[in-house]
Design an enzyme around this catalytic site. Structure first.
Site, mmCIF file in Angstrom:
data_model
loop_
_atom_site.group_PDB
_atom_site.id
_atom_site.type_symbol
_atom_site.label_atom_id
_atom_site.label_comp_id
_atom_site.label_asym_id
_atom_site.label_seq_id
_atom_site.Cartn_x
_atom_site.Cartn_y
_atom_site.Cartn_z
ATOM 1 N N ASP A 24 7.445 -17.889 12.272
ATOM 2 C CA ASP A 24 8.532 -17.229 11.552
ATOM 3 C C ASP A 24 9.876 -17.595 12.177
ATOM 4 O O ASP A 24 10.834 -16.837 12.102
ATOM 5 C CB ASP A 24 8.336 -15.703 11.544
ATOM 6 C CG ASP A 24 9.210 -15.018 10.504
ATOM 7 O OD1 ASP A 24 9.505 -15.643 9.477
ATOM 8 O OD2 ASP A 24 9.598 -13.858 10.727
ATOM 9 N N LEU A 35 1.837 -15.140 10.664
ATOM 10 C CA LEU A 35 1.526 -16.546 10.422
ATOM 11 C C LEU A 35 2.323 -17.448 11.355
ATOM 12 O O LEU A 35 3.463 -17.127 11.737
ATOM 13 C CB LEU A 35 1.838 -16.911 8.972
ATOM 14 C CG LEU A 35 1.057 -16.148 7.897
ATOM 15 C CD1 LEU A 35 1.538 -16.555 6.505
ATOM 16 C CD2 LEU A 35 -0.446 -16.380 8.040
ATOM 17 N N CYS A 64 -6.253 -12.572 -5.933
ATOM 18 C CA CYS A 64 -6.547 -11.205 -5.504
ATOM 19 C C CYS A 64 -7.236 -10.481 -6.666
ATOM 20 O O CYS A 64 -7.437 -11.035 -7.744
ATOM 21 C CB CYS A 64 -5.270 -10.486 -5.088
ATOM 22 S SG CYS A 64 -4.157 -10.053 -6.462
ATOM 23 N N CYS A 115 -5.419 -5.843 -9.391
ATOM 24 C CA CYS A 115 -5.568 -4.454 -9.833
ATOM 25 C C CYS A 115 -4.242 -3.804 -10.194
ATOM 26 O O CYS A 115 -4.203 -2.785 -10.883
ATOM 27 C CB CYS A 115 -6.271 -3.638 -8.750
ATOM 28 S SG CYS A 115 -5.347 -3.498 -7.191
ATOM 29 N N CYS A 144 -0.384 -2.452 -6.073
ATOM 30 C CA CYS A 144 0.842 -2.705 -5.311
ATOM 31 C C CYS A 144 2.066 -2.568 -6.213
ATOM 32 O O CYS A 144 3.087 -1.985 -5.818
ATOM 33 C CB CYS A 144 0.794 -4.077 -4.644
ATOM 34 S SG CYS A 144 0.591 -5.477 -5.781
ATOM 35 N N CYS A 189 8.512 -1.518 5.313
ATOM 36 C CA CYS A 189 7.744 -0.725 4.351
ATOM 37 C C CYS A 189 6.366 -1.355 4.203
ATOM 38 O O CYS A 189 6.256 -2.564 3.986
ATOM 39 C CB CYS A 189 8.457 -0.696 2.995
ATOM 40 S SG CYS A 189 7.561 0.221 1.717
ATOM 41 N N CYS A 243 -3.446 -1.746 -1.112
ATOM 42 C CA CYS A 243 -4.195 -2.932 -1.533
ATOM 43 C C CYS A 243 -5.677 -2.803 -1.180
ATOM 44 O O CYS A 243 -6.022 -2.583 -0.017
ATOM 45 C CB CYS A 243 -3.618 -4.177 -0.861
ATOM 46 S SG CYS A 243 -4.504 -5.703 -1.251
ATOM 47 N N ARG A 289 20.845 1.338 27.990
ATOM 48 C CA ARG A 289 19.684 1.001 28.819
ATOM 49 C C ARG A 289 18.424 1.674 28.277
ATOM 50 O O ARG A 289 17.354 1.049 28.215
ATOM 51 C CB ARG A 289 19.943 1.448 30.256
ATOM 52 C CG ARG A 289 18.816 1.106 31.221
ATOM 53 C CD ARG A 289 19.190 1.481 32.629
ATOM 54 N NE ARG A 289 18.120 1.136 33.567
ATOM 55 C CZ ARG A 289 18.197 1.342 34.881
ATOM 56 N NH1 ARG A 289 19.294 1.870 35.414
ATOM 57 N NH2 ARG A 289 17.188 1.001 35.644
#
Length: 374
Positions: free
Chosen positions: A137, A172, A191, A194, A197, A243, A250, A284
């Site tokens: 990333d 990843l 997937c 459904c 999501c 989030c 899922c 700190r």
């Protein structure tokens, strides 16, 4: 095409990766990602490409050879993180929830040493004849596109990469190299489609299957540097950073293997930090509590702003003294969020507290905003 000698080397590389910090490994060729390039260009044209959080040069994202000239292979890797249930914070007005990927140490710091060990191993095994570009990333490559083509998983409607053993709870990473190795085949199918999501997204950011508008997504919104638009503040609920809603609902994420990396277990901040501390801790104390987690990369101001909004969403008058403290913060953005939160909790108290504060408010934009709340 056959790779008789490199097939054995590929197996050695995979075995080394799996025994040195990675949970999944796949290989793909370094040809361009034409499908994802077309999709990203379309999103740019439609104004829903996340500049600032993703590489703006789409050719760099889509053409591995522009990242490493002469690239032949992409080694795609995944590291699983927490799959345990998050804490319940709905009954505690003064706690906020961190996204699971931000519970423990920042993966940008944890994964690179494993990548370095992997490239060192390959270099030693091949006589230092090849070049590498490793990233977690941290580079321009479209990592999910590479991982999908390398057979690590399939895309969900929420655009997350879903792996069979760990669902979408994975980080990843990639190694681009001019060493040619046999590619793996992509996983066939999709997937479950459904739609859970899409239905569960609190802001409607998943506008259609495989189409996520980042500017509606709370994962993006809670990281933005600017003031959070008021239309999204109540939808934040208790979300302090990130989030997980679309992943949590899922079905591919149920009953998955437990992550085996203690680095990603909750650290000093915990999974649900006590928010008032963010307004009073020293620099700190902040660094020792939040400095090692991924949620700290945007800085203290962003977390303080989000904390104020969450306290406003709680509707609890017990949060008013803490928000009054935030109203004295040196950062105007935090003061504006605190003013909004006070007004959400108690209009009468807001008129008294904000009127009192206005005499000392020196930032003209903040002053105008606070006046608009009265």
């Amino acid at each position: 095409m056959t790779f008789p000698a490199s097939q054995s080397l590929k197996s050695e590389i995979a075995d080394f990766a799996l025994s040195n910090g990675f949970d999944l490994v796949g290989f793909t060729h370094a040809e361009s990602f034409t499908r994802s390039l077309t999709q990203m260009r379309q999103r740019q044209q439609e104004g829903i490409y996340p500049h600032g959080l993703a590489e703006s040069d789409l050719d760099l994202r889509s053409h591995p050879g522009q990242i490493l000239p002469g690239a032949k292979t992409i080694i795609c890797l995944a590291v699983a993180y927490s799959t345990v249930d998050p804490p319940l914070v709905g009954g505690h007005a003064q706690r906020g929830l961190l996204s699971r990927y931000a519970w423990g140490q920042d993966y940008h710091r944890v994964i690179p040493p494993s990548l370095e060990r992997l490239t060192t191993f390959i270099s030693a095994r091949t006589g230092n004849r090849y070049r590498f570009r490793a990233m977690a990333d941290t580079g321009p490559l479209s990592d999910r596109s590479a991982a999908e083509r390398a057979g690590l998983g399939v895309f969900g409607w929420n655009s997350a990469l879903i792996t069979k053993p760990y669902g979408s709870w994975v980080f990843l990473a990639e190694v681009i190299t001019d060493l040619e190795l046999p590619p793996d085949e992509p996983v066939e199918g999709t997937c479950q489609e459904c739609g859970r999501c899409l239905d569960a997204c609190p802001t409607g950011a998943i506008e259609a299957p495989y189409r996520v508008n980042p500017f509606k997504c709370l994962s993006y919104i809670t990281q933005m540097k600017e003031d959070i638009p008021e239309e999204f503040r109540s939808s934040m609920g208790h979300r302090l950073f990130g989030c997980d809603t679309c992943q949590a609902v899922c079905p591919h994420n149920r009953g998955k293997l437990a992550a085996k990396h203690p680095e990603f277990s909750p650290g000093p901040a915990g999974p649900a930090p006590y928010l008032p501390d963010l307004f009073t801790m020293s620099n700190r104390e902040y660094r020792s509590t939040y400095g090692s987690i991924a949620a700290s990369w945007r800085g203290r101001r962003v977390l303080q702003r989000n904390a104020a909004i969450i306290l406003g969403n709680s509707g609890s008058s017990a949060s008013l003294p803490h928000l009054e403290t935030a109203l004295q913060d040196p950062k105007p953005q935090v003061r504006r969020a605190a003013g909004w939160a006070i007004a959400q909790i108690d209009k009468k108290a807001a008129k008294a507290l904000l009127s009192k504060h206005l005499a000392a408010e020196s930032n003209q934009a903040t002053r105008a905003y606070l006046i608009s709340l009265l």
